[in-house]
Design a protein around this motif. Sequence first.
Motif, PDB file in Angstrom:
ATOM      1  N   ILE A  65      43.352 -37.300  -1.719  1.00 23.84           N
ATOM      2  CA  ILE A  65      42.593 -38.027  -2.527  1.00 23.84           C
ATOM      3  C   ILE A  65      41.372 -38.052  -2.789  1.00 23.84           C
ATOM      4  N   GLY A  67      40.995 -50.100  -7.037  1.00 23.96           N
ATOM      5  CA  GLY A  67      41.217 -49.307  -5.907  1.00 23.96           C
ATOM      6  C   GLY A  67      40.847 -50.092  -4.660  1.00 23.96           C
ATOM      7  N   TYR A  97      37.755 -40.422  -2.977  1.00 23.67           N
ATOM      8  CA  TYR A  97      37.274 -41.688  -3.299  1.00 23.67           C
ATOM      9  C   TYR A  97      36.224 -41.836  -4.162  1.00 23.67           C
ATOM     10  N   THR A 111      43.566 -48.971  -2.097  1.00 23.07           N
ATOM     11  CA  THR A 111      43.318 -47.825  -1.416  1.00 23.07           C
ATOM     12  C   THR A 111      42.251 -47.671  -0.688  1.00 23.07           C
TER      13      THR A 111
END
Length: 725
Positions: A306, A334, A308, A337
């Motif tokens: 992933i 997000g 960020y 997440t």
Amino acid sequence: MTYRNDDNGFGVIVLDYEGSPLNVVGELGNVEEGEDLELTGVFMTHPKFGEQFKADLCIRTLPAEASAIQRYLAGGVVKGIGPVLAKKLVEKFGDKTLEILETEPQRLTEIEGITLAKAKSYSEEFERVMDFRTLLSYFTNAQIPSLYGVRAWKKYGTEALNLIEKNPYILCSTGIELPFMKAEELAYQKGVDPESIFRLAAGLKYVLEENASAGHTCLPQDKLLEMGVKLLKISPDDVRAAIEKETEEENLCVFLKNGRPFVSLRDYYLAERYIANRLAIMNSLSYDTRINYDDVIDIAEQENNISYAEKQREAINTALSKGFMVLTGGPGTGKTTTLNAIISLFEQQGIKPLVCAPTGRAAKRASDLTGREAKTIHRLLGVKAGTDYIAFDHNEDNLLECDAVIIDEMSMVDVLLFEALLRALPIDCKLIMVGDSDQLPSVGAGNVLHDLIASGTLPVISLTEIFRQAEQSAIVTNAHKIVKGEMPVLDNSKDFFFLQSLEFDAAAQLTVDLLTVRLPKAYGLDPISDIQVLSPTRKGPLGTVELNRRLQEELNPKTRDKSEIKTFLYTFRTGDKVMQTKNDYDIEWKKDGEKGHGIFNGDIGVITRLNRILGDIEIDFDGRLAAYNSAMLDNLELAYAATVHKSQGSEFDAVVLPILGGYDKLYFRNLLYTAVTRAKKLLVIVGSVRRLEFMVSNNRKMNRYTCLKEMLIEESFGGNDGQGS
């Protein structure tokens, strides 16, 4: 006696009526076998149990004949006297047994085995029972439900009647909670002086409580004065003097905001003051370690495949280095997440965070999204049942064992609940508060998340970038347009649909058809568990009351084999989708062998069992089976349709949102935004484009009177001109 609830006086009895048994239900108080009753009410025919009588008024007479007296005493009404002793007493004293028990208790010693001490205790217990009977009769004569008499007895005992006679307004106090207008009627009958401080104090409390139910923790003193004059119909000088007196006695508290006095009920003032003080201390103790965790975040990105965003990295870094912050953002930005990364990295550091949310549905959603167990705040703190006020097992004397707490859906947390949580946290506990500040504020009083952010005293990370995957959802992209004051795209593509209907009846019928036929057929959705109708209002042809009536007729119609109970607004049946409308900390529930207490405002369930005669009702709240009786139905409503306010913290696979006409002040931007973001997979708006445009342009946010923002500034920076008293 077939059934009795000692908490509210509700009972089911079999009455000897003209020589035949008759089932009677109602608030009967503590009636005992053998008593003579005069009942006022209505005869009803139950499809299963036949004829019964619903009693609205119950006048009681002590039994006069020996046989009835024996049955009365044998039932255990007097502690220590059972069937055997009751028989001996009646055999000895006959029709005069109760008279002797009350006025000549020494004569009871004529029966072998009864000492003078025992005789005295029996007489005192009988006197206590008589006092309770007298109190309930007082309420009956005043046409006040016996529920309030039971509460008054629990709170004041044998002194209740004397206290009520002196000041009927004590019935409005915590733990009894008689509506102010009913106390007014009683006070008028008793000739209470309209300018009595008892009346003025109760009236001011009523005004503040009514406004607290609308979300305000305080009122400007000039507004309270104006409302007090209107309610009490006395001079402004008398109301002003009452405010000053109640403030001196610390029943009310005053806080100056920019030189303007604001008045609060004591509990709300202390809650906001405590929150401000505690957060200021936690913020100062959670000093920034100045460690840059970019390398750790890089490793997490590689492990989770992933990448960020910059703001997400800032939030993760702040959580790890400071351990104290607010994380806010809209859908698709997000938050989840980021939160999962924070939890994972906390755990790698040996910190096991507790995850919680204000409601059961919000906690379940947090569990699904994080893969960790999330509890409601109430369950985390441990609700104490059987108290007259909100009380928890965990508090400053019994702290939670935790290194970090993460609160999701922070916009829904009211001041009293947040205060309770902070009191239970260790002073060095890390605290991450996550929410969407553009949503409606909490159902309970306060505007906590908004005030925390607006104060500028705490670390706040706002996520604003919409991620590519989320951009595929028209629900997400249109929600962000609405927040910016832009009209959503109404091209009926993807997951966001608009169906124009300009007549109220046609719009209501279309709403019903969507829920009951069209969406289940097109998408395979269950109309009870997957689809939720939301409305801005309770009233009118597109309000929740009328829509619930229509939807119930379609989804759960009346049948001969289905029990039902009627209340003022609703008829409840087995299978109905229902919502709790008030926090009740005493309701017992069971789930997978676990037991607990508390069903809360906004909890949605389904009635699985309903016995009208016994008032025995079971409701399934997402696996928690809760026991109700018919006297508890005043805090329950049908939930096929719910207000947008009550839907906070919940997500539904599909939402149907009728918007047409209505009261302008209820149709504003962040209410529309909140409604839109409740839909996970599908949203259908029914109504008028012009009304939708009005909502988008109406940025009259849910303004609330609170003092928390100014108190936070005062605690953190040593004072604007805010002063408490």
